[in-house]
Write an enzyme that holds these catalytic residues in place. Structure first.
Site, short mmCIF file in Angstrom:
data_model
loop_
_atom_site.label_atom_id
_atom_site.label_comp_id
_atom_site.label_asym_id
_atom_site.label_seq_id
_atom_site.Cartn_x
_atom_site.Cartn_y
_atom_site.Cartn_z
N HIS A 164 0.98 -0.83 0.03
CA HIS A 164 0.00 -0.04 -0.02
C HIS A 164 0.68 1.08 0.27
O HIS A 164 1.72 1.34 0.37
CB HIS A 164 -0.48 0.02 1.41
CG HIS A 164 -2.02 1.03 1.28
ND1 HIS A 164 -1.48 2.28 2.12
CD2 HIS A 164 -3.01 1.11 0.74
CE1 HIS A 164 -3.04 2.93 1.85
NE2 HIS A 164 -4.21 2.02 1.43
N ASP A 180 3.64 -4.45 7.79
CA ASP A 180 2.66 -3.93 7.84
C ASP A 180 1.30 -4.61 8.44
O ASP A 180 0.30 -5.22 7.12
CB ASP A 180 1.99 -3.46 6.17
CG ASP A 180 0.83 -2.26 5.92
OD1 ASP A 180 0.06 -2.41 7.09
OD2 ASP A 180 0.74 -1.28 4.69
N GLN A 217 -4.25 -5.54 6.96
CA GLN A 217 -5.17 -5.81 6.25
C GLN A 217 -4.66 -7.28 7.11
O GLN A 217 -5.32 -8.64 6.58
CB GLN A 217 -5.42 -5.99 5.20
CG GLN A 217 -5.29 -5.58 4.56
CD GLN A 217 -6.74 -4.65 4.37
OE1 GLN A 217 -7.21 -5.18 4.45
NE2 GLN A 217 -6.64 -3.57 3.77
N LYS A 237 -10.11 -0.47 10.94
CA LYS A 237 -10.44 -1.69 9.45
C LYS A 237 -10.65 -3.47 10.80
O LYS A 237 -10.40 -4.50 9.86
CB LYS A 237 -9.11 -1.83 9.17
CG LYS A 237 -9.15 -1.37 7.59
CD LYS A 237 -7.32 -1.50 7.19
CE LYS A 237 -6.99 -0.48 6.39
NZ LYS A 237 -7.61 0.10 4.72
N CYS A 262 -4.69 2.10 -3.85
CA CYS A 262 -3.59 3.01 -2.96
C CYS A 262 -2.13 2.02 -2.96
O CYS A 262 -1.76 2.24 -1.95
CB CYS A 262 -3.71 2.73 -1.42
SG CYS A 262 -4.92 4.00 -1.02
C1 LIG Z 1 -2.02 -2.97 3.28
C2 LIG Z 1 -2.08 -1.70 4.58
N1 LIG Z 1 -1.43 -0.85 4.60
C3 LIG Z 1 -1.52 0.86 5.05
C4 LIG Z 1 -3.01 1.36 4.85
C5 LIG Z 1 -3.65 2.24 5.53
O1 LIG Z 1 -4.26 2.05 6.68
P1 LIG Z 1 -4.93 3.67 7.22
O2 LIG Z 1 -4.99 4.43 5.66
O3 LIG Z 1 -5.69 3.20 8.26
O4 LIG Z 1 -3.84 4.51 7.47
C6 LIG Z 1 -4.48 -0.16 4.28
C7 LIG Z 1 -5.51 0.78 4.10
O5 LIG Z 1 -6.04 0.40 3.37
C8 LIG Z 1 -3.60 -0.83 3.32
O6 LIG Z 1 -4.52 -1.80 3.09
#
Ligand SMILES: Cc1ncc(COP(=O)(O)O)c(C=O)c1O
Length: 406
Positions: free
Chosen positions: A123, A200, A203, A226, A364
């Site tokens: 992401h 990270d 998910q 999430k 993203c």
């Molecule tokens: C794999 C992953 N990393 C990071 C994020 C960013 O999360 P946040 O917008 O809650 O900070 C997301 C959000 O969709 C994601 O799917």
């Protein structure tokens, strides 16, 4: 023990509504999950009985709010099995947790010529902070690719490790492909070379039981929204020795010990990384969401969501001209797909009019979308409140899209 889905659905008031005169079907859980009544009530309770700034007061309410906040930290420590509450930092979400590590780690440990390894399936929030930090510090960002099932190319990643590698930063679960990366294997490999690993977990946290000590990861980042908690709250887990070694990310109240006109000394962990008034009601909601998940059981959640994934995959695969992106056997409950050359936005609009929320676009993850040479995908992502009947409605909508555009 299996989950009672109809009873669970009663906990989610938003799912009761009709849109376009049809019952709402919510399949955008990878973007954000819905909140159970228990979480909404916890936030209301906080404002009706505890609301106050924390840590800085001696009066009754301030002490009560502080105790609830610190109790939440203990419960979250327990949820991911961190060794100590010093290792649980409250942030705004995964993005802030990732920026914190990239910025503080970069300042302290990255020199010109050093290397950071990441993957093509990240992401933007685990890609851009490392990319920008490497550009600033004249370091090199190395990006491991994937195979045609959307699995990480482990040979390529292993081949990138050398004496200049300072960090491996990768996602636990891809938000586009659903691939669950072999993070334990990567962590063991990296540690043989004394390289720290950041995961990270945006998910991963809502689909898989997480034990950070068993994983042995150095950092693990996730967002409340999430995992059925409010927006604007998240967690950075870091091993204490790493968090001790990193400089503060933001300056302000609470993160200091003493301030003089010409210098400042910093507070102990975890407060060193929690500058300013924190999101106290967010923490109350997160605490309630964690309790909710623990009562259902992360193992039960994973098993049920897996059954939804398999059912939906079996129903969608026969649709003529469908292409599913991400077919690893190690997959979380989301499916990205395209139908012929129908644009994902056109498909998304038709599916929406049938009362079904799916996400369309690049999610993203532009480097991955470019790598796949597509404009984006239609993504359907399942949570434990979704049902087989809802998947049947989605399949019907997909056939309708095909009919309309062919
Ligand atoms: C794999 C992953 N990393 C990071 C994020 C960013 O999360 P946040 O917008 O809650 O900070 C997301 C959000 O969709 C994601 O799917």
């Amino acid at each position: 023990m299996s989950l009672d889905i109809q009873k669970i659905r009663e906990d989610f008031p938003i799912l009761k509504q009709q849109i376009y005169k049809r019952p709402l079907i919510y399949f955008d859980n990878a973007a954000s999950t819905q909140k159970p009544r228990q979480v909404i009530d916890a936030i209301r309770y906080y404002y009706e009985s505890d609301n106050c700034n924390i840590h800085r007061g001696v009066h009754y309410l301030s002490v009560k709010a502080t105790e609830a906040y610190e109790e939440a930290r203990r419960e979250i420590r327990h949820f991911i099995n961190a060794k100590s509450t010093h290792e649980i930092i409250f942030t705004k979400g995964t993005t802030e947790s990732l920026n914190l590590v990239a910025s503080s780690f970069g300042k302290k440990f990255i020199r010109p010529g050093d290397e950071v390894i990441t993957t093509i399936m990240e992401h933007h929030s685990n890609f851009v902070p490392w990319q920008q930090m490497c550009l600033e510090r004249e370091a090199r960002l190395r990006v491991a690719g994937i195979d045609d099932q959307g699995r990480l190319n482990m040979e390529e990643l292993e081949g990138m490790i050398n004496e200049k590698t300072r960090m491996i930063a990768l996602t636990h679960v891809s938000n586009v492909l659903g691939t669950i990366n072999p993070v334990s294997e990567i962590i063991a490999l990296a540690h043989r070379h004394d390289i720290p690993v950041l995961i990270d977990g945006a998910q991963g946290i809502s689909h898989l039981p997480i034990d950070v000590q068993e994983l042995d990861c150095d950092f693990y980042c996730f967002s409340g929204h999430k995992m059925y908690a409010p927006m604007g709250i998240g967690v950075l887990y870091g091993k204490e020795r790493w968090l001790e070694a990193l400089p503060p990310y933001q300056m302000g109240g609470e993160m200091i010990r003493e301030v003089f006109v010409d210098r400042t000394t910093f507070n102990d962990l975890p407060f060193k990384f929690e500058a300013g008034t924190p999101n106290v009601e967010g923490v109350a909601g997160l605490r309630s969401a964690v309790k909710y998940l623990q009562e259902l059981g992360m193992g039960e959640i994973a098993a049920y969501e897996n059954s939804l994934l398999h059912y939906a995959t079996a129903k969608l695969a026969p649709v003529k001209d469908i292409r599913i992106y991400g077919t690893s056997s190690q997959k979380a409950s989301l499916i990205s797909f395209l139908i012929g050359n129908i644009h994902p936005y056109d498909a998304g609009m038709v599916i929406d009019k049938m009362g079904i929320a799916v996400r369309t676009g690049h999610h993203c993850a532009q480097p991955l979308i470019d790598y796949l040479k597509i404009a984006g995908t239609i993504r359907t992502s399942f949570a434990f409140y979704n049902t087989i009947e809802e998947i049947d409605a989605l399949v019907k909508a997909v056939y309708r899209v095909r009919e309309m555009f062919s």
